[in-house]
Design an enzyme around this catalytic site. Structure first.
Site, PDB file in Angstrom:
ATOM      1  N   GLU A  46       0.842  -1.199   0.000  1.00 34.77           N
ATOM      2  CA  GLU A  46       0.000   0.000   0.000  1.00 34.77           C
ATOM      3  C   GLU A  46       0.881   1.254   0.000  1.00 34.77           C
ATOM      4  O   GLU A  46       0.620   2.216  -0.712  1.00 34.77           O
ATOM      5  CB  GLU A  46      -0.920   0.006   1.213  1.00 34.77           C
ATOM      6  CG  GLU A  46      -2.059  -1.003   1.121  1.00 34.77           C
ATOM      7  CD  GLU A  46      -2.976  -0.937   2.333  1.00 34.77           C
ATOM      8  OE1 GLU A  46      -2.698  -0.137   3.247  1.00 34.77           O
ATOM      9  OE2 GLU A  46      -3.975  -1.675   2.355  1.00 34.77           O
ATOM     10  N   ILE A 136      -7.290   5.099  -4.320  1.00 35.53           N
ATOM     11  CA  ILE A 136      -7.715   3.693  -4.372  1.00 35.53           C
ATOM     12  C   ILE A 136      -8.352   3.309  -3.037  1.00 35.53           C
ATOM     13  O   ILE A 136      -7.724   2.631  -2.197  1.00 35.53           O
ATOM     14  CB  ILE A 136      -6.534   2.746  -4.681  1.00 35.53           C
ATOM     15  CG1 ILE A 136      -5.746   3.247  -5.896  1.00 35.53           C
ATOM     16  CG2 ILE A 136      -7.029   1.326  -4.934  1.00 35.53           C
ATOM     17  CD1 ILE A 136      -4.513   2.419  -6.218  1.00 35.53           C
ATOM     18  N   PRO A 137      -9.578   3.756  -2.773  1.00 35.80           N
ATOM     19  CA  PRO A 137     -10.234   3.369  -1.515  1.00 35.80           C
ATOM     20  C   PRO A 137     -10.404   1.846  -1.447  1.00 35.80           C
ATOM     21  O   PRO A 137     -10.777   1.214  -2.436  1.00 35.80           O
ATOM     22  CB  PRO A 137     -11.609   4.060  -1.613  1.00 35.80           C
ATOM     23  CG  PRO A 137     -11.449   5.111  -2.649  1.00 35.80           C
ATOM     24  CD  PRO A 137     -10.432   4.587  -3.611  1.00 35.80           C
ATOM     25  N   HIS A 138     -10.099   1.272  -0.304  1.00 39.22           N
ATOM     26  CA  HIS A 138     -10.218  -0.169  -0.169  1.00 39.22           C
ATOM     27  C   HIS A 138     -10.355  -0.545   1.301  1.00 39.22           C
ATOM     28  O   HIS A 138     -10.082   0.256   2.194  1.00 39.22           O
ATOM     29  CB  HIS A 138      -8.996  -0.870  -0.768  1.00 39.22           C
ATOM     30  CG  HIS A 138      -7.702  -0.440  -0.155  1.00 39.22           C
ATOM     31  ND1 HIS A 138      -6.976   0.627  -0.627  1.00 39.22           N
ATOM     32  CD2 HIS A 138      -7.005  -0.905   0.910  1.00 39.22           C
ATOM     33  CE1 HIS A 138      -5.888   0.794   0.104  1.00 39.22           C
ATOM     34  NE2 HIS A 138      -5.882  -0.130   1.057  1.00 39.22           N
ATOM     35  N   VAL A 139     -10.774  -1.766   1.521  1.00 41.09           N
ATOM     36  CA  VAL A 139     -10.925  -2.300   2.869  1.00 41.09           C
ATOM     37  C   VAL A 139      -9.592  -2.867   3.323  1.00 41.09           C
ATOM     38  O   VAL A 139      -8.953  -3.632   2.594  1.00 41.09           O
ATOM     39  CB  VAL A 139     -12.004  -3.408   2.892  1.00 41.09           C
ATOM     40  CG1 VAL A 139     -12.128  -4.013   4.273  1.00 41.09           C
ATOM     41  CG2 VAL A 139     -13.342  -2.833   2.441  1.00 41.09           C
TER      42      VAL A 139
END
Length: 237
Positions: A46, A136-139
């Site tokens: 990330e 890049i929004p993500h969990v």
């Protein structure tokens, strides 16, 4: 997996001295365990994505040795979709608007309100922006959603917003990434990071090209990435 300094250097394709310099600057996520530095693979990739640092092709090859076939970026983008004119005037309202566009198979009972809170919580840990107006929004922990198939939703915003980007630029392009396993998450994050280095793809994103053109560009990029991972020399366009 807790990576060593040498492991981190190999993945990021930099000298170990660079890793130690980043540690001293507290610029890279790390842990100190028994007087030794360790890195989490998810956090490392990330971080590399946010710095536009291309991870080693060995990351992909390691995963490909598993019995289960890994998803392609193109397949995941087709599963999610491409959307234009997504509303919102700040980070919270944009994420809400993005989630409202998401659709899941009937067998996957995803609680969108829960997903919204999880994405907000992830942003609170640090912006998911990777620069040039892209986030890049993500969990953080994929398994909490209990989805069975990885998906990526590409959303073009009506209005660029402040997303806390490292380069200070407002964001108007969001790739929302949701996957069933950490392995799939790392694989797709790496693939997407590679794609965002491609000049043709970046140009298509900036002018909000058609779905057909964007999909064709992603397909070409993945062919190049497969060749790179296998040792063939294919330049970034």
């Amino acid at each position: 997996m807790q990576l060593s300094v040498r492991d981190a250097a190999n993945i990021l394709k930099v000298p170990t001295k660079d890793i130690y310099d980043w540690i001293k600057q507290e610029a890279i996520p790390f842990y100190k365990i028994n007087e030794e530095y360790r890195f989490n693979r998810v956090e490392l990739l990330e971080w590399a994505s946010s710095r536009r640092i291309l991870a080693s092709p060995e990351v992909f090859l390691e995963a490909e040795t598993e019995d289960e076939r890994l998803p392609s970026l193109l397949e995941s983008l087709k599963a999610g979709g491409i959307f234009y004119h997504v509303g919102g005037n700040d980070k919270a309202s944009v994420l809400r608007a993005v989630i409202d566009t998401l659709s899941f198979p009937e067998e996957e009972e995803v609680d969108k309100d829960f997903l919204y809170q999880v994405l907000l919580a992830r942003e609170a840990l640090g912006s998911t922006c990777v620069g040039d107006g892209v986030a890049i929004p993500h969990v953080r922990n994929p398994v909490v959603l209990h989805v069975t198939n990885p998906s990526i939703w590409l959303c073009f915003l009506d209005h660029p917003i402040d997303f806390g980007a490292p380069d200070g630029l407002p964001v108007n392009i969001l790739f929302t990434l949701i996957s069933p396993t950490v392995r799939d998450h790392l694989h797709l994050l790496s693939r997407l990071s590679f794609a965002l280095l491609d000049k043709t793809f970046k140009a298509a994103l900036k002018r909000q090209a058609s779905q057909e053109e964007l999909m064709e560009t992603v397909s070409s990029i993945e062919m190049a990435q497969t060749a790179l991972a296998s040792g063939s020399a294919v330049p970034i366009r």
